[in-house]
Design a protein around this motif. Structure first.
Motif, PDB file in Angstrom:
ATOM      1  N   UNK A  41       2.960   9.238   1.406  1.00 29.79           N
ATOM      2  CA  UNK A  41       3.650   8.953   2.779  1.00 29.79           C
ATOM      3  C   UNK A  41       3.899   7.331   2.158  1.00 29.79           C
ATOM      4  N   UNK A  43       6.305   3.837   3.049  1.00 34.04           N
ATOM      5  CA  UNK A  43       6.986   2.957   3.999  1.00 34.04           C
ATOM      6  C   UNK A  43       7.878   2.092   3.337  1.00 34.04           C
ATOM      7  N   UNK A  45      10.493  -1.179   3.683  1.00 36.41           N
ATOM      8  CA  UNK A  45      11.265  -2.019   4.830  1.00 36.41           C
ATOM      9  C   UNK A  45      12.408  -2.482   4.240  1.00 36.41           C
TER      10      UNK A  45
ATOM     11  N   UNK B  21       8.015   1.461  -7.236  1.00 34.23           N
ATOM     12  CA  UNK B  21       9.229   2.196  -6.393  1.00 34.23           C
ATOM     13  C   UNK B  21      10.138   1.316  -5.963  1.00 34.23           C
ATOM     14  N   UNK B  24      12.376   0.333  -8.955  1.00 32.41           N
ATOM     15  CA  UNK B  24      13.044   1.282  -9.475  1.00 32.41           C
ATOM     16  C   UNK B  24      14.309   1.545  -8.262  1.00 32.41           C
ATOM     17  N   UNK B  25      14.172   1.456  -7.073  1.00 30.87           N
ATOM     18  CA  UNK B  25      15.142   1.307  -5.971  1.00 30.87           C
ATOM     19  C   UNK B  25      16.229   0.041  -6.430  1.00 30.87           C
ATOM     20  N   UNK B  28      18.384   1.160  -9.195  1.00 31.06           N
ATOM     21  CA  UNK B  28      19.223   2.376  -8.781  1.00 31.06           C
ATOM     22  C   UNK B  28      20.378   1.577  -7.833  1.00 31.06           C
ATOM     23  N   UNK B  29      20.136   0.598  -7.545  1.00 27.82           N
ATOM     24  CA  UNK B  29      21.208  -0.313  -6.796  1.00 27.82           C
ATOM     25  C   UNK B  29      21.173  -0.336  -4.952  1.00 27.82           C
ATOM     26  N   UNK B  30      19.866  -0.042  -4.746  1.00 28.28           N
ATOM     27  CA  UNK B  30      19.555   0.050  -3.526  1.00 28.28           C
ATOM     28  C   UNK B  30      19.182  -1.447  -3.030  1.00 28.28           C
ATOM     29  N   UNK B  31      20.266  -2.258  -2.206  1.00 23.63           N
ATOM     30  CA  UNK B  31      20.110  -3.424  -1.811  1.00 23.63           C
ATOM     31  C   UNK B  31      19.225  -3.477  -0.364  1.00 23.63           C
ATOM     32  N   UNK B  32      18.523  -4.724  -0.010  1.00 19.85           N
ATOM     33  CA  UNK B  32      17.955  -4.756   1.168  1.00 19.85           C
ATOM     34  C   UNK B  32      16.221  -4.217   1.424  1.00 19.85           C
ATOM     35  N   UNK B  33      16.027  -4.077   0.147  1.00 15.72           N
ATOM     36  CA  UNK B  33      14.656  -3.501   0.145  1.00 15.72           C
ATOM     37  C   UNK B  33      13.533  -4.645   0.202  1.00 15.72           C
ATOM     38  N   UNK B  34      13.144  -4.782   1.168  1.00 12.58           N
ATOM     39  CA  UNK B  34      11.993  -6.051   1.222  1.00 12.58           C
ATOM     40  C   UNK B  34      10.865  -5.629   0.735  1.00 12.58           C
ATOM     41  N   UNK B  35      10.327  -4.367   1.221  1.00  6.55           N
ATOM     42  CA  UNK B  35       8.731  -4.128   0.733  1.00  6.55           C
ATOM     43  C   UNK B  35       8.813  -2.666   0.666  1.00  6.55           C
ATOM     44  N   UNK B  36       7.779  -1.936  -0.038  1.00  4.30           N
ATOM     45  CA  UNK B  36       7.614  -0.525  -0.191  1.00  4.30           C
ATOM     46  C   UNK B  36       6.185  -0.433  -0.391  1.00  4.30           C
ATOM     47  N   UNK B  37       5.512   0.353   0.546  1.00  9.71           N
ATOM     48  CA  UNK B  37       4.178   0.404   0.231  1.00  9.71           C
ATOM     49  C   UNK B  37       3.989   2.270   0.491  1.00  9.71           C
ATOM     50  N   UNK B  38       3.072   2.631  -0.747  1.00  4.70           N
ATOM     51  CA  UNK B  38       3.087   4.088  -0.857  1.00  4.70           C
ATOM     52  C   UNK B  38       1.636   4.462  -0.587  1.00  4.70           C
TER      53      UNK B  38
END
Lengths: 80, 80
Positions: A41, A43, A45, B21, B24-25, B28-38
């Motif tokens: 799972x 999330x 942002x 993650x 890694x994002x 891979x060139x993904x902009x605008x990712x503030x935070x990731x929680x798994x």
């Protein structure tokens, strides 16, 4: 905007982690547990994009990194 | 009956997997990712009990095994 992503093994793919949990539940005395499947799972942002852009980006994130589409399925919800 | 359980780290608890993650994002060139929680997504198939019994059992499964309630939160839905 927050993407809530579920990555699960495709039906038929062996799930050793799920089996381990199922055995542990049995050992703890939980009856009636037919099957257990474990997945991820995640999330994410994301900021500064419309819902449509976010949908496109999240779809690409799932295909490129978060899910192994050979053995896994992914679903996601976008929340403001 | 199927219980769909999400186990996530409590806010403030460091999430190295989420950070990995996120990096890694970015790579891979993904902009605008503030935070990731798994976290973990677990589906438990239970049989031979009422919804109320299932709710009690799933609550106990989460507290006894599936979640470390010191650092994790859990939520679940029951579906027929």
């Amino acid at each position: 905007m927050k993407a809530r992503i579920k990555v699960t093994l495709k039906p038929g793919v062996l799930d050793p982690q799920g089996k381990a949990i199922q055995n542990a539940l049995g050992a703890l005395g939980f009856d009636g547990v037919n099957d257990v499947r474990q997945g991820k799972y995640i999330e994410v942002d994301v900021a500064g994009m419309s819902e449509e852009q976010a949908r496109t980006e999240v779809e690409r994130m799932c295909r490129d990194l978060l899910a192994n589409t050979v053995i896994e399925n992914y679903t996601y919800e976008l929340a403001p």
